[in-house]
Design a protein around this motif. Structure first.
Motif, short mmCIF file in Angstrom:
data_model
loop_
_atom_site.label_atom_id
_atom_site.label_comp_id
_atom_site.label_asym_id
_atom_site.label_seq_id
_atom_site.Cartn_x
_atom_site.Cartn_y
_atom_site.Cartn_z
N GLY A 50 21.28 -58.54 24.77
CA GLY A 50 21.47 -59.62 25.74
C GLY A 50 20.46 -59.52 26.88
O GLY A 50 20.09 -58.44 27.32
N LEU A 51 20.05 -60.70 27.36
CA LEU A 51 19.03 -60.77 28.40
C LEU A 51 19.50 -60.11 29.70
O LEU A 51 18.72 -59.46 30.39
CB LEU A 51 18.64 -62.24 28.63
N GLN A 52 20.79 -60.27 30.01
CA GLN A 52 21.30 -59.70 31.25
C GLN A 52 21.16 -58.17 31.25
O GLN A 52 20.67 -57.57 32.20
CB GLN A 52 22.77 -60.12 31.46
N ALA A 53 21.56 -57.58 30.13
CA ALA A 53 21.46 -56.12 30.01
C ALA A 53 20.00 -55.68 30.02
O ALA A 53 19.66 -54.64 30.61
CB ALA A 53 22.14 -55.66 28.72
N TYR A 54 19.13 -56.49 29.42
CA TYR A 54 17.70 -56.15 29.39
C TYR A 54 17.12 -56.19 30.81
O TYR A 54 16.38 -55.30 31.22
CB TYR A 54 16.95 -57.09 28.45
N LYS A 55 17.52 -57.24 31.56
CA LYS A 55 17.05 -57.34 32.95
C LYS A 55 17.50 -56.13 33.76
O LYS A 55 16.75 -55.60 34.58
CB LYS A 55 17.62 -58.60 33.61
N GLU A 56 18.75 -55.70 33.51
CA GLU A 56 19.26 -54.53 34.25
C GLU A 56 18.45 -53.29 33.91
O GLU A 56 18.16 -52.47 34.78
CB GLU A 56 20.74 -54.31 33.93
#
Lengths: 150, 145
Positions: A50-56
């Motif tokens: 997921g993009l959110q986890a990748y951003k984190e």
């Protein structure tokens, strides 16, 4: 956007833009390049989903290496994939965690080389495989690597 | 410019893997690599010329007996391609001064960029999964020089 609209030139300029913006700490640029459901595989056998986890995870890297700077070296692209070579340099100022084990800040400057392959769906990266000189990373930090592979 | 279509270049890479897996690569290395081939590792060091490349390749293949390579992914653009691969092998002869452990190793996540010229590989950029390799060999990695 179908895969037929996807040209080598588009991919190169998009990747260059991503690097330029990340060097300015603009994480929002990742929304343009990655699918919300992206899966990012690392050479350590761990996945970020997921993009959110990748951003984190990218944000975590910014905290660990506050002066990190990425330089794009080479991009190849075909109808639905790209392959990229880049380097990054940064000073180890924050704690390393996750698959790196718990390593206190060493203050050392490291230079990493990364090769990655990305698969696109509808013009955005749906899946990415990343390979870096991880062994050299630990050698540059002067710490004993964790060699257990998941 | 390339003299091969993307489909032909992909097929050529598959052929390269078959040549490594059958052992034919030892006899026909000059069919695959240009005489002035340049091979770069991720740390910026390079090997120039087929003779030295062949010596290194033979030493590596001797250290890792029964090597079987699997092509996992490939991106082709003109006369250039990048691919990822995995391999299994038995660590059976000294490598980088490390004594063989006889262990079977499985190493995923290696990536190579290659430029082809006249049907042969002219330039190579390697990223081998050294972390996984040393972990599976069951040894502490050598310290950098």
């Amino acid at each position: 956007m179908s895969s037929r609209d996807f040209t080598v030139k588009d991919v190169k300029s998009q990747i260059q833009k991503t690097f330029d913006e990340l060097n300015k700490r603009n994480l929002a640029v990742l929304d343009e390049r990655f699918s919300p459901n992206v899966i990012v595989h690392s050479a350590m056998g761990t996945d970020v989903r997921g993009l959110q986890a990748y951003k984190e995870s990218v944000n975590q890297t910014f905290s660990t290496f506050p002066d990190i700077h990425c330089t794009l070296i080479d991009v190849l692209a075909d109808e639905d994939k790209s392959a990229t070579r880049y380097t990054w340099t940064g000073t180890h100022k924050g704690k390393l965690g996750g698959t790196s084990g718990n390593v206190a800040p060493t203050g050392k400057k490291v230079t990493m080389t990364v090769y990655s392959i990305a698969r696109y769906e509808a013009g955005k990266v749906a899946e990415q495989w990343t390979m870096s000189n991880r062994l050299s990373f630990f050698q540059q930090l002067g710490v004993t690597p964790t060699l257990d592979m998941k | 410019m390339t003299d091969m279509t993307p489909a032909q270049l992909k097929k050529r890479v598959q052929g390269l893997f078959a040549a490594y897996n059958s052992g034919a690569i030892f006899k026909e290395i000059d069919k695959w690599y240009a005489s002035d081939v340049v091979s770069h590792t991720y740390d910026g060091s390079s090997v120039r010329g087929l003779e030295q490349f062949k010596k290194n390749m033979e030493a590596t293949m001797a250290a890792f007996a029964n090597a079987h390579l699997t092509l996992d992914d490939i991106v082709v653009q003109g006369d250039r391609e990048a691919h990822s691969y995995s391999y299994t092998a038995t660590f059976s002869a000294p490598f980088l001064g490390i004594k063989p452990t006889g262990k079977k190793i499985t190493v995923p996540g290696n990536v190579v960029f290659q430029t082809w010229r006249d049907g042969k590989i002219a330039e190579i950029w390697w990223m081998d999964n050294a972390m996984a390799l040393f972990g599976q060999m069951g040894v502490t990695p050598p310290r950098p020089k």
